[in-house]
Write a protein that holds these residues in place. Structure first.
Motif, PDB file in Angstrom:
ATOM      1  N   ILE A   1       0.841  -1.205   0.000  1.00 35.82           N
ATOM      2  CA  ILE A   1       0.000   0.000   0.000  1.00 35.82           C
ATOM      3  C   ILE A   1       0.872   1.249   0.000  1.00 35.82           C
ATOM      4  CG2 ILE A   1      -1.591   1.369   1.414  1.00 35.82           C
ATOM      5  CD1 ILE A   1      -2.839  -1.330   2.297  1.00 35.82           C
ATOM      6  N   ARG A   2       1.908   1.238   0.833  1.00 38.00           N
ATOM      7  CA  ARG A   2       2.796   2.400   0.878  1.00 38.00           C
ATOM      8  C   ARG A   2       3.569   2.564  -0.425  1.00 38.00           C
ATOM      9  NH1 ARG A   2       1.172   0.927   5.413  1.00 38.00           N
ATOM     10  NH2 ARG A   2       0.988   2.352   7.194  1.00 38.00           N
ATOM     11  N   GLY A   3       3.907   1.454  -1.046  1.00 38.19           N
ATOM     12  CA  GLY A   3       4.581   1.522  -2.349  1.00 38.19           C
ATOM     13  C   GLY A   3       3.688   2.146  -3.409  1.00 38.19           C
ATOM     14  N   LEU A   4       2.388   1.810  -3.360  1.00 35.16           N
ATOM     15  CA  LEU A   4       1.454   2.373  -4.340  1.00 35.16           C
ATOM     16  C   LEU A   4       1.268   3.873  -4.113  1.00 35.16           C
ATOM     17  CD1 LEU A   4      -1.226  -0.467  -4.539  1.00 35.16           C
ATOM     18  CD2 LEU A   4       0.619   0.047  -6.138  1.00 35.16           C
ATOM     19  N   ILE A   5       1.233   4.277  -2.843  1.00 34.67           N
ATOM     20  CA  ILE A   5       1.133   5.720  -2.549  1.00 34.67           C
ATOM     21  C   ILE A   5       2.372   6.437  -3.089  1.00 34.67           C
ATOM     22  CG2 ILE A   5       1.096   7.447  -0.700  1.00 34.67           C
ATOM     23  CD1 ILE A   5      -0.457   5.351   0.984  1.00 34.67           C
ATOM     24  N   ALA A   6       3.542   5.878  -2.792  1.00 32.42           N
ATOM     25  CA  ALA A   6       4.790   6.481  -3.274  1.00 32.42           C
ATOM     26  C   ALA A   6       4.801   6.534  -4.804  1.00 32.42           C
ATOM     27  CB  ALA A   6       5.991   5.693  -2.752  1.00 32.42           C
ATOM     28  N   GLY A   7       4.312   5.459  -5.439  1.00 32.52           N
ATOM     29  CA  GLY A   7       4.289   5.404  -6.892  1.00 32.52           C
ATOM     30  C   GLY A   7       3.355   6.437  -7.503  1.00 32.52           C
ATOM     31  N   LEU A   8       2.229   6.651  -6.828  1.00 30.82           N
ATOM     32  CA  LEU A   8       1.257   7.645  -7.297  1.00 30.82           C
ATOM     33  C   LEU A   8       1.864   9.055  -7.243  1.00 30.82           C
ATOM     34  CD1 LEU A   8      -1.780   7.546  -8.151  1.00 30.82           C
ATOM     35  CD2 LEU A   8      -2.320   8.305  -5.836  1.00 30.82           C
ATOM     36  N   VAL A   9       2.473   9.376  -6.102  1.00 32.68           N
ATOM     37  CA  VAL A   9       3.123  10.683  -5.960  1.00 32.68           C
ATOM     38  C   VAL A   9       4.233  10.830  -6.999  1.00 32.68           C
ATOM     39  CG1 VAL A   9       4.430  12.182  -4.404  1.00 32.68           C
ATOM     40  CG2 VAL A   9       2.583  10.757  -3.491  1.00 32.68           C
ATOM     41  N   ALA A  10       5.020   9.767  -7.155  1.00 36.77           N
ATOM     42  CA  ALA A  10       6.129   9.814  -8.114  1.00 36.77           C
ATOM     43  C   ALA A  10       5.606   9.977  -9.546  1.00 36.77           C
ATOM     44  CB  ALA A  10       6.972   8.540  -8.016  1.00 36.77           C
ATOM     45  N   GLY A  11       4.483   9.322  -9.857  1.00 35.68           N
ATOM     46  CA  GLY A  11       3.926   9.430 -11.204  1.00 35.68           C
ATOM     47  C   GLY A  11       3.521  10.856 -11.533  1.00 35.68           C
ATOM     48  N   VAL A  12       2.890  11.525 -10.573  1.00 39.17           N
ATOM     49  CA  VAL A  12       2.467  12.918 -10.784  1.00 39.17           C
ATOM     50  C   VAL A  12       3.693  13.826 -10.899  1.00 39.17           C
ATOM     51  CG1 VAL A  12       1.233  14.866  -9.785  1.00 39.17           C
ATOM     52  CG2 VAL A  12       0.257  12.572  -9.621  1.00 39.17           C
ATOM     53  N   ALA A  13       4.649  13.657  -9.966  1.00 40.11           N
ATOM     54  CA  ALA A  13       5.850  14.492  -9.990  1.00 40.11           C
ATOM     55  C   ALA A  13       6.633  14.287 -11.282  1.00 40.11           C
ATOM     56  CB  ALA A  13       6.734  14.167  -8.778  1.00 40.11           C
ATOM     57  N   THR A  14       6.711  13.039 -11.723  1.00 38.17           N
ATOM     58  CA  THR A  14       7.448  12.731 -12.947  1.00 38.17           C
ATOM     59  C   THR A  14       6.776  13.370 -14.157  1.00 38.17           C
ATOM     60  OG1 THR A  14       8.151  10.639 -11.991  1.00 38.17           O
ATOM     61  CG2 THR A  14       8.381  10.871 -14.364  1.00 38.17           C
ATOM     62  N   PHE A  15       5.444  13.367 -14.157  1.00 39.50           N
ATOM     63  CA  PHE A  15       4.733  14.021 -15.261  1.00 39.50           C
ATOM     64  C   PHE A  15       5.090  15.499 -15.330  1.00 39.50           C
ATOM     65  CE2 PHE A  15       1.104  16.783 -16.253  1.00 39.50           C
ATOM     66  CZ  PHE A  15       1.059  16.584 -17.629  1.00 39.50           C
TER      67      PHE A  15
ATOM     68  N   TRP B   1      21.504  15.664 -26.919  1.00 39.12           N
ATOM     69  CA  TRP B   1      22.004  15.775 -25.541  1.00 39.12           C
ATOM     70  C   TRP B   1      20.937  16.351 -24.618  1.00 39.12           C
ATOM     71  CZ3 TRP B   1      24.370  14.564 -21.451  1.00 39.12           C
ATOM     72  CH2 TRP B   1      24.614  15.486 -20.425  1.00 39.12           C
ATOM     73  N   PHE B   2      20.242  17.409 -25.083  1.00 43.97           N
ATOM     74  CA  PHE B   2      19.194  18.006 -24.238  1.00 43.97           C
ATOM     75  C   PHE B   2      18.117  16.978 -23.933  1.00 43.97           C
ATOM     76  CE2 PHE B   2      20.202  22.299 -26.390  1.00 43.97           C
ATOM     77  CZ  PHE B   2      21.256  22.497 -25.514  1.00 43.97           C
ATOM     78  N   PHE B   3      17.746  16.199 -24.955  1.00 44.86           N
ATOM     79  CA  PHE B   3      16.708  15.186 -24.733  1.00 44.86           C
ATOM     80  C   PHE B   3      17.174  14.132 -23.737  1.00 44.86           C
ATOM     81  CE2 PHE B   3      15.113  10.976 -25.322  1.00 44.86           C
ATOM     82  CZ  PHE B   3      13.753  11.177 -25.158  1.00 44.86           C
ATOM     83  N   ARG B   4      18.401  13.649 -23.918  1.00 42.00           N
ATOM     84  CA  ARG B   4      18.904  12.581 -23.040  1.00 42.00           C
ATOM     85  C   ARG B   4      19.058  13.079 -21.610  1.00 42.00           C
ATOM     86  NH1 ARG B   4      23.190   9.512 -27.103  1.00 42.00           N
ATOM     87  NH2 ARG B   4      21.588   8.284 -28.154  1.00 42.00           N
ATOM     88  N   ARG B   5      19.498  14.325 -21.457  1.00 45.72           N
ATOM     89  CA  ARG B   5      19.603  14.893 -20.110  1.00 45.72           C
ATOM     90  C   ARG B   5      18.210  14.971 -19.479  1.00 45.72           C
ATOM     91  NH1 ARG B   5      22.178  20.704 -19.867  1.00 45.72           N
ATOM     92  NH2 ARG B   5      20.168  21.149 -20.845  1.00 45.72           N
ATOM     93  N   ALA B   6      17.238  15.434 -20.269  1.00 44.50           N
ATOM     94  CA  ALA B   6      15.867  15.539 -19.773  1.00 44.50           C
ATOM     95  C   ALA B   6      15.311  14.162 -19.406  1.00 44.50           C
ATOM     96  CB  ALA B   6      14.982  16.208 -20.820  1.00 44.50           C
ATOM     97  N   SER B   7      15.644  13.166 -20.222  1.00 42.15           N
ATOM     98  CA  SER B   7      15.191  11.807 -19.966  1.00 42.15           C
ATOM     99  C   SER B   7      15.752  11.298 -18.633  1.00 42.15           C
ATOM    100  CB  SER B   7      15.631  10.904 -21.118  1.00 42.15           C
ATOM    101  OG  SER B   7      15.313   9.564 -20.849  1.00 42.15           O
ATOM    102  N   LEU B   8      17.039  11.576 -18.409  1.00 39.96           N
ATOM    103  CA  LEU B   8      17.677  11.142 -17.163  1.00 39.96           C
ATOM    104  C   LEU B   8      17.081  11.872 -15.958  1.00 39.96           C
ATOM    105  CD1 LEU B   8      19.728   8.983 -16.738  1.00 39.96           C
ATOM    106  CD2 LEU B   8      21.546  10.680 -16.861  1.00 39.96           C
ATOM    107  N   ILE B   9      16.793  13.160 -16.128  1.00 39.78           N
ATOM    108  CA  ILE B   9      16.165  13.930 -15.041  1.00 39.78           C
ATOM    109  C   ILE B   9      14.778  13.358 -14.743  1.00 39.78           C
ATOM    110  CG2 ILE B   9      15.205  16.192 -14.425  1.00 39.78           C
ATOM    111  CD1 ILE B   9      17.517  17.443 -16.058  1.00 39.78           C
ATOM    112  N   THR B  10      14.048  13.006 -15.793  1.00 43.65           N
ATOM    113  CA  THR B  10      12.718  12.409 -15.622  1.00 43.65           C
ATOM    114  C   THR B  10      12.802  11.109 -14.836  1.00 43.65           C
ATOM    115  OG1 THR B  10      12.023  13.362 -17.738  1.00 43.65           O
ATOM    116  CG2 THR B  10      10.706  11.540 -16.880  1.00 43.65           C
ATOM    117  N   LEU B  11      13.755  10.252 -15.223  1.00 40.44           N
ATOM    118  CA  LEU B  11      13.905   8.961 -14.555  1.00 40.44           C
ATOM    119  C   LEU B  11      14.378   9.135 -13.110  1.00 40.44           C
ATOM    120  CD1 LEU B  11      15.453   7.133 -17.589  1.00 40.44           C
ATOM    121  CD2 LEU B  11      13.386   6.408 -16.389  1.00 40.44           C
ATOM    122  N   ALA B  12      15.280  10.105 -12.901  1.00 48.78           N
ATOM    123  CA  ALA B  12      15.767  10.357 -11.539  1.00 48.78           C
ATOM    124  C   ALA B  12      14.622  10.852 -10.656  1.00 48.78           C
ATOM    125  CB  ALA B  12      16.908  11.372 -11.566  1.00 48.78           C
ATOM    126  N   THR B  13      13.719  11.649 -11.243  1.00 56.09           N
ATOM    127  CA  THR B  13      12.560  12.121 -10.494  1.00 56.09           C
ATOM    128  C   THR B  13      11.686  10.945 -10.070  1.00 56.09           C
ATOM    129  OG1 THR B  13      12.552  14.147 -11.812  1.00 56.09           O
ATOM    130  CG2 THR B  13      10.550  13.642 -10.553  1.00 56.09           C
TER     131      THR B  13
END
Ligand SMILES: [Zn+2]
Lengths: 72, 254
Positions: free
Chosen positions: B8-22, B209-221
């Motif tokens: 349950i806590r993982g799903l909450i964390a995942g939900l928050v992460a999904g919104v933040a990542t968007f 490079w800009f895209f790949r950096r953005a992709s990495l930032i997205t994944l890190a988020t």
């Protein structure tokens, strides 16, 4: 009698584990579901399962790119 | 501590992460996808998705939908899936990683997950913007990518297990060094053996490079938010349970 001594020392107490037998069905069910979901969102056309040009495939297109999965 | 509470806590964390990542992906990544799409439209010979869709007579999804609701759908579903999986893996490590507290085990699982599932595969097969990559090789590229991810994740699991075994004999320092060395050995060798993919062609280096950096930032988020939120929730859960146990013990002693 010696009750106070039985109190766990904060931090020093051994951390309880979750029995793997209890964990297994959860891991199996959610693990499969999760991997399947990730696969559906991220795997590209032609590679697996998803017919090319479906609405779902196009719908999550940008997410697939930005999450680093092969596309195009 | 039980599997259900962790999930349950993982799903909450995942939900928050999904919104933040968007939010992060939209702000940081979409401008470069737009640039790439405009480059793609300028190349008549590129096998683009839009063309593929039109050829198949399928449903066309507008760019506006792809970069908003479509992107949100992607980050939310992947966030929920990853959050639950990270929580269940964390559940299996709690109390089994030396003297680490539950929250520390959870944080470590999220960190290792990011390195093994995202960072190392990204170094071998970095994400590409639209217009990079040939439609004919997508099957091979997907197989290579997921194959490499599998090798990396299995190596991380085995190395962690090995590190715990070594720790029993050589102590924590020896165990950690041995585990990291074993993981690096496997992924470096695998990285040499797996075929290199280079379909960049004449695509502008700065946009790439800009895209790949953005992709990495997205994944890190994604992984950062899952890790931080889940660690906090597990920490609170364990504190509440410890307090409850102490209270019962006190009450039993009266
Ligand atoms: Zn694409």
């Amino acid at each position: 009698m010696s009750q106070p001594a039985a109190l766990p020392v904060p931090g020093a107490a051994s951390v309880p584990t979750i029995p793997l037998r209890e964990l297994a069905p959860w891991a199996l069910f959610y693990g499969l579901l999760g991997v399947l979901v990730i696969f559906f969102v991220t795997a590209d056309q032609g590679a697996v399962s998803i017919p090319s040009g479906t609405a779902l495939h196009e719908w999550v297109h940008d997410g697939r790119h930005l999450l680093g999965y092969p596309c195009h | 501590m039980n599997a259900r509470a962790l999930l349950i806590r993982g799903l909450i964390a995942g939900l928050v992460a999904g919104v933040a990542t968007f939010v992060v992906a939209y702000a940081v990544g979409e401008p470069h996808i737009d640039t790439a799409v405009s480059i793609e439209d300028g190349q008549p010979h590129t096998h683009s998705h839009d063309e593929a869709v039109e050829e198949e007579g399928g449903i066309e999804v507008s760019r506006d939908n792809q970069k908003t609701w479509g992107l949100l759908t992607g980050t939310l579903t992947v966030g929920l899936a990853l959050g639950g999986i990270v929580a269940l893996v964390a559940a299996s490590t709690i109390g089994r990683l030396g003297s680490l507290a539950p929250s520390q085990s959870t944080a470590l699982v999220a960190l290792l997950g990011f390195v093994a599932f995202v960072l190392v595969p990204f170094l071998k097969y970095p994400g590409n913007p639209p217009a990079v990559g040939s439609g004919e090789t997508i099957g091979d590229r997907a197989a290579l990518y997921f194959g490499f991810v599998l090798v990396s994740v299995l190596a991380a699991v085995a190395s962690t297990y090995g590190a715990l075994k070594v720790r029993e004999r050589l102590g924590t320092y020896g165990g950690v060094v041995a585990g990291i060395a074993a993981y690096l050995a496997v992924v470096v060798v695998a990285g040499q053996l797996f075929v290199t993919v280079n379909e960049v062609g004449a695509f502008p280096a700065d946009t790439l490079w800009f895209f790949r950096r953005a992709s990495l930032i997205t994944l890190a988020t994604m992984w950062g938010v899952i890790g931080v939120v889940l660690t906090g929730l597990v920490s609170r859960l364990y504190a509440a349970q410890t307090a409850e146990a102490e209270r019962r013990q006190l009450a039993a002693g009266l």
